[in-house]
Write an enzyme that holds these catalytic residues in place. Structure first.
Site, short mmCIF file in Angstrom:
data_model
loop_
_atom_site.label_atom_id
_atom_site.label_comp_id
_atom_site.label_asym_id
_atom_site.label_seq_id
_atom_site.Cartn_x
_atom_site.Cartn_y
_atom_site.Cartn_z
N GLU A 477 -3.65 3.22 -2.70
CA GLU A 477 -2.49 3.98 -3.18
C GLU A 477 -2.86 5.38 -3.67
O GLU A 477 -2.54 5.77 -4.78
CB GLU A 477 -1.76 3.19 -4.29
CG GLU A 477 -1.21 1.88 -3.75
CD GLU A 477 -0.44 1.04 -4.77
OE1 GLU A 477 0.51 0.36 -4.36
OE2 GLU A 477 -0.80 1.04 -5.95
N LEU A 478 -3.57 6.11 -2.81
CA LEU A 478 -3.99 7.46 -3.18
C LEU A 478 -3.01 8.49 -2.64
O LEU A 478 -2.37 9.20 -3.39
CB LEU A 478 -5.41 7.71 -2.67
CG LEU A 478 -6.45 6.71 -3.20
CD1 LEU A 478 -7.80 6.91 -2.53
CD2 LEU A 478 -6.59 6.82 -4.71
#
Ligand SMILES: *[C@@H]1O[C@H](CO)[C@@H](O)[C@H](O)[C@H]1NC(C)=O
Ligand SMILES: *[C@@H]1O[C@H](CO)[C@@H](O)[C@H](O)[C@H]1NC(C)=O
Ligand SMILES: *[C@@H]1O[C@H](CO)[C@@H](O)[C@H](O)[C@H]1NC(C)=O
Ligand SMILES: *[C@@H]1O[C@H](CO)[C@@H](O)[C@H](O)[C@H]1NC(C)=O
Ligand SMILES: *[C@@H]1O[C@H](CO)[C@@H](O)[C@H](O)[C@H]1NC(C)=O
Ligand SMILES: *[C@@H]1O[C@H](CO)[C@@H](O)[C@H](O)[C@H]1NC(C)=O
Length: 927
Positions: A477-478
């Site tokens: 989840e970057l």
């Protein structure tokens, strides 16, 4: 079974002329003491271990998993713990002595014989130190001591250093302890929304004293990369090419000049298939690398679960000196397969098939597209040293029993030990692996990047040979979350933080990964919109797409959570994408699991202990006085249960609690089923959707979480429903809420067409057939990895004159087809249920359910004698872990079903069979 040791094996016996004395002392065979700084606590320790485990074994602390010990044991995380060995007696006089640590968690200061050896600061690196001179000057039997600092304290100190990197407020995903992004330690050790925050410390992996004679070497790590000639990362290779086998070993000691490498490839019966010298040797004084062409016809392919056999080979690599004497060797078990993440542009041929433009995002095994079915694997325990092979085997047996072929090994836990990859190799479970970064942005100081380079190099080389290794992602989840947050809260700084993100996840990681492996695909972030360009003439070949999107085109993977349960079954609210890598909703564990962790007096829904074990939402500082957010997370479960199902109101408080827990599990499973069948149907829609991995496979502890399997291995309702909806051929209803348009689809992930029949029958809850004017059957031909509509009706039309709350449509499909890589024709069958009104409004009747056990068939017989039974649930007592062949099914009035089971662990001496109970949704209505 016989297990091939994938760690380096030193073949001392083969080391002939050159050699002399050498010794390997396994430090797990030594006595250890664990003490705090002032030695007021001093207890026996183990290696591998962590301080919490040794303190618990010595009765200094209570079970860390009990009650609120997540909060009460913070003093352990805030203390230093020193592991001190007994005197190391049996050392020899040798020319060089090394300390080799396969994992230290995390901040240490190491002393031997009272002298400082080194300090370490990365849980995920292998560390090795030459200690010959310290040892030679040691007057008594040497003692090794490892002082572990407090990770939360050190993280805070690093964050407070002058000039330290900062990020806009809210960007760091904060759970319990802050500042995890500054340190290379399992990120979920500082808390996560599904787990506790113990921040353990200790020598969590094996460690050795390695003593070498002159000319001796010891193999500390090795790499095997198997790919098709001409193959490049992230690109589908030519499947007609031969294989290249590239091997490389890392040594302690110094490689003699003109060393070479031999290889021997054995089949599963240990017959030699091929052997000889590796060519194109390159070497430094500690690393030697070479390669050989393996003809395609010499080996058979490895396939994932459900797609063919898991063919494995044993590979031995020998290091030989200039006189061809073997001086060291290593054995690894390997497989021949290509697995590629195809993120390429949608081709004209795909457009002609009706696929939406944009880019692909799917996996191809040995050149074949397939549907990835699975879930997300989180750390199976807060304390890795107690994760055993038998526990993972039990868990992975549940994965394959659940018709799954891929797990996403979530970034922000720890890199999986080899035994986990070994089991996945054997069972055909593809492991999408990730570097351990997630839900935060990370520093780019040179020392930090150097530390990451060492970590990536060690881990990539250690595990690259496993055929189950499917893919590497940079972190969790970057792009879709972290950079999005920057854009939302500090848009003027997006360029800066994007550049920093690329510095770590592209410029630092890619050269190390691609420098070691040509067989594996990489993307810097799960989730992302994929790459914009891929060009191997550039130093870093990947350019990310970010928001460079063309309307109407589709890119990348999806990550979807929606806690407004009102829209749970509105499929129009689900993401349309190429691949779903995360989606879910939390539910309560069973009463049996709660009893392992909380006092009987706390067994009610909103007891403070139960609430504080719910860590959703992350309040950024969860503690025993801060309930506000946990109440929101609890309410989401109860609101969903009330909205969609009859809810329990039982006089007995514990029975009521248990029934509520179970109802939250039904909602969870129902919601996931609705999404999975939607994503699978997408394989035949314009999105060409080719994967669904739900959040999450298993629990790290006993708590309300997104898991489908509880901490001890017990299946929640979800795992049974996922098993059902992950069958190769499924039939599923889709009701569009606004138009009341009902469509039924048959979806197949077989690799060839299947044909047969679908049947549709309406009933009321008492089991009477209703003469509703929809077809009663339809012929089915469903293509490879495709879907086909078999029924369309408008429910407001066909149900006029009927009570929607008293109408159920049963649909089943029977088709003949073949599993991938099989020429055996078999029947695939699946049944599904549609109810026109929510079950909370349904006119449920007492179905007259009963269960009996047949000793002759070893099966349970379940019968609904009086009416339709929805969400039939067989339950079993504490003291045993098993799974039924089928559970959470529906039964028609008068229908009987025989159900087998698989016992995983039984402490009841078989008595559990007498305590199996059956219930259905009707039971919620009984006080
Ligand atoms: C470890 O301690 C036990 C009990 O004190 C003793 O019997 C044993 O010999 C010790 N082992 C080593 C390797 O020192
Ligand atoms: C705690 O451990 C850290 C890391 O090993 C070390 O630097 C520090 O000096 C230790 N402090 C004490 C009081 O032992
Ligand atoms: C190996 O090479 C490195 C530099 O290339 C050198 O610093 C080191 O001393 C060498 N080690 C031995 C044991 O020769
Ligand atoms: C193959 O050799 C390995 C290593 O010597 C041994 O552990 C294994 O049992 C052998 N397997 C068979 C099938 O003989
Ligand atoms: C060895 O290197 C040559 C020249 O780069 C290359 O053509 C050949 O394919 C290599 N052989 C192997 C087995 O990698
Ligand atoms: C608990 O958390 C709240 C909210 O973050 C904070 O105000 C309070 O000081 C914390 N209490 C303790 C004892 O840490």
């Amino acid at each position: 079974m016989a297990r091939w040791n994938t760690q380096a094996i030193l073949t001392a016996s083969l080391a002939s002329a050159a050699c002399c004395q050498q010794k390997i002392l396994d430090l797990s065979a030594v006595n250890w003491t664990v003490s705090n700084s002032n030695s007021s606590i001093s207890v026996p320790g183990q290696l591998p271990s962590q301080a919490h485990l040794d303190l618990y074994a010595a009765h200094v602390i209570d079970d860390p998993y009990y009650g609120l010990n997540d909060f009460n044991l913070r003093w352990v995380a805030n203390s230093n713990w020193t592991y001190t060995s007994g005197p190391l007696h049996d050392l020899i006089n040798s020319s060089t002595t090394w300390l080799l640590f396969n994992g230290l968690d995390t901040f240490t200061s190491i002393e031997l014989c009272g002298k400082h050896v080194a300090s370490t600061n990365n849980q995920f690196r292998q560390y090795f130190f030459e200690v010959s001179s310290i040892l030679n000057s040691c007057v008594s039997s040497p003692v090794l001591s490892i002082n572990f600092g407090s990770a939360p304290q050190i993280a805070n100190a690093i964050a407070a250093e002058p000039g330290q990197e900062t990020w806009p407020t809210g960007v760091e995903g904060l759970f319990e302890f802050p500042n995890r992004q500054f340190i290379r330690k399992e990120q979920s050790d500082f808390g996560w929304d599904w787990g506790p925050a113990f921040a353990p410390a200790g020598p969590w992996q094996p460690a050795y004293v390695i003593q070498l004679g002159p000319g001796n070497i010891y193999i500390r790590n090795s790499l095997v990369d198997i790919y098709r000639e001409g193959q490049l990362n992230n690109l589908p290779p030519d499947q007609t090419k031969n294989w290249v086998l590239n091997a490389s070993v890392d040594c302690l000691g110094s490689l003699p000049p003109n060393s070479a490498l031999n290889y021997r490839l054995l089949d599963s019966k240990n017959s030699t298939i091929l052997h000889g010298r590796l060519t194109n040797i390159t070497s430094s004084n500690t690393t030697i690398t070479g390669s050989v062409i393996i003809p395609d016809r010499a080996v058979s392919l490895w396939w994932p679960n459900g797609m063919g056999p898991q063919t494995l080979y044993h590979l031995t690599i020998e290091v030989v000196d200039s006189s061809s004497s073997v001086i060291a060797s290593v054995s690894k078990r390997v497989g021949f397969r290509t697995i590629v993440l195809n993120e390429g542009v949608i081709t004209q041929e795909q457009l002609d098939q009706g696929i939406a433009p944009g880019n692909n995002w799917h996996f191809e095994i040995n050149g074949h597209e397939f549907y990835a079915k699975g879930s997300n694997f989180i750390p199976p325990d807060a304390f890795w040293p107690r994760v055993t092979e038998s526990r993972i085997r039990q868990l992975f047996d549940s994965v394959t029993a659940g018709n799954q072929n891929m797990l996403r090994v979530w970034a922000s836990g720890a890199y999986s030990p080899d035994f986990i990859y070994d089991l996945a190799d054997e069972l055909g479970i593809l492991l999408w692996s990730e570097f351990e970064f997630g839900d935060a942005l990370y520093p780019i100081a040179p020392e930090f990047l150097d530390n990451v380079r060492e970590e990536v190099n060690y881990q990539v080389r250690r595990v690259n040979h496993h055929p189950s290794l499917a893919y590497w992602a940079g972190g969790n989840e970057l792009e879709n979350l972290e950079l999005y947050l920057v854009k939302a809260v500090a848009p003027d700084q997006l360029d800066r933080y994007t550049a920093e993100y690329e510095k770590l996840f592209l410029q630092t990681i890619v050269p190390v990964l691609f420098g070691n492996s040509r067989s594996i695909s990489y993307s810097p972030s799960s989730t992302s919109n994929g790459y914009l360009e891929l060009n191997f003439s550039w130093p870093v070949p990947i350019v990310e797409r970010y928001q460079n999107l063309t309307p109407g085109s589709l890119y990348g993977e999806t990550d979807y959570y929606n806690y407004d349960s009102a829209s749970a079954f509105n499929f129009g609210s689900y993401p349309v994408g190429r691949f779903a890598n995360e989606f879910g909703y939390h539910s309560m564990p069973s009463l049996q699991s709660w009893r392992q962790a909380v006092a009987p007096s706390d067994l009610y829904f909103n007891s403070s202990v139960i609430q504080l074990r719910n860590h959703h939402y992350p309040p950024g500082g969860l503690n025993t006085t801060n309930f506000a957010n946990t109440i929101k997370g609890m309410a989401e479960m109860t609101l969903a249960a009330q909205r969609w199902y009859p809810v329990p109101n039982k006089a007995d408080p514990v029975a009521n609690f248990s029934a509520w827990c179970h109802t939250t599990q039904i909602f969870q499973a129902d919601f996931y089923t609705s999404q999975i069948q939607y994503y699978r149907r997408g394989s035949g829609m314009r999105e060409r959707q080719l994967g669904s991995l739900y959040w999450q496979l298993e629990d790290i502890w006993q708590a309300p979480t997104w898991a489908g399997i509880e901490y001890d291995g017990r299946w929640k309702v979800l795992h049974y429903r996922a098993k059902d909806i992950y069958q190769p051929v499924i039939i599923s209803p889709f009701l569009e809420a606004e138009t009341q348009n009902l469509e039924v689809y048959v979806t197949s992930d077989l690799w060839s067409p299947a044909t047969g029949l679908a049947n549709f029958t309406w009933y009321d809850w008492s089991g009477n057939r209703l003469n509703i004017s929809t077809p009663t059957s339809a012929p089915v031909t469903v293509g490879a990895l495709n879907t086909t509509r078999v029924l369309q009706a408008n429910t407001s039309g066909v149900l006029s004159g009927y009570d929607a709350a008293n109408a159920i449509l049963v649909m089943d499909v029977f088709v003949e087809g073949q599993m991938p890589n099989s020429n055996v024709t078999q029947t695939f069958k699946h049944t599904n249920w549609f109810h026109a009104a929510p079950l909370s409004q349904a006119h449920l009747v007492d179905p007259g359910l009963s269960v009996s056990y047949s000793k002759t068939t070893s099966k349970f017989v379940v019968k609904a004698s009086k009416g339709v039974a929805a969400w039939v649930w067989l339950d079993y007592p504490a003291g045993v872990v098993l799974n039924f062949d089928s559970n959470t099914f529906w039964l028609l009035a008068g229908q009987t079903k025989e159900i087998g089971y698989t016992v995983k662990n039984d402490t009841t001496g078989g008595q559990w069979v007498n305590e199996v109970t059956v219930q259905s949704l009707w039971d919620n209505t009984i006080p």
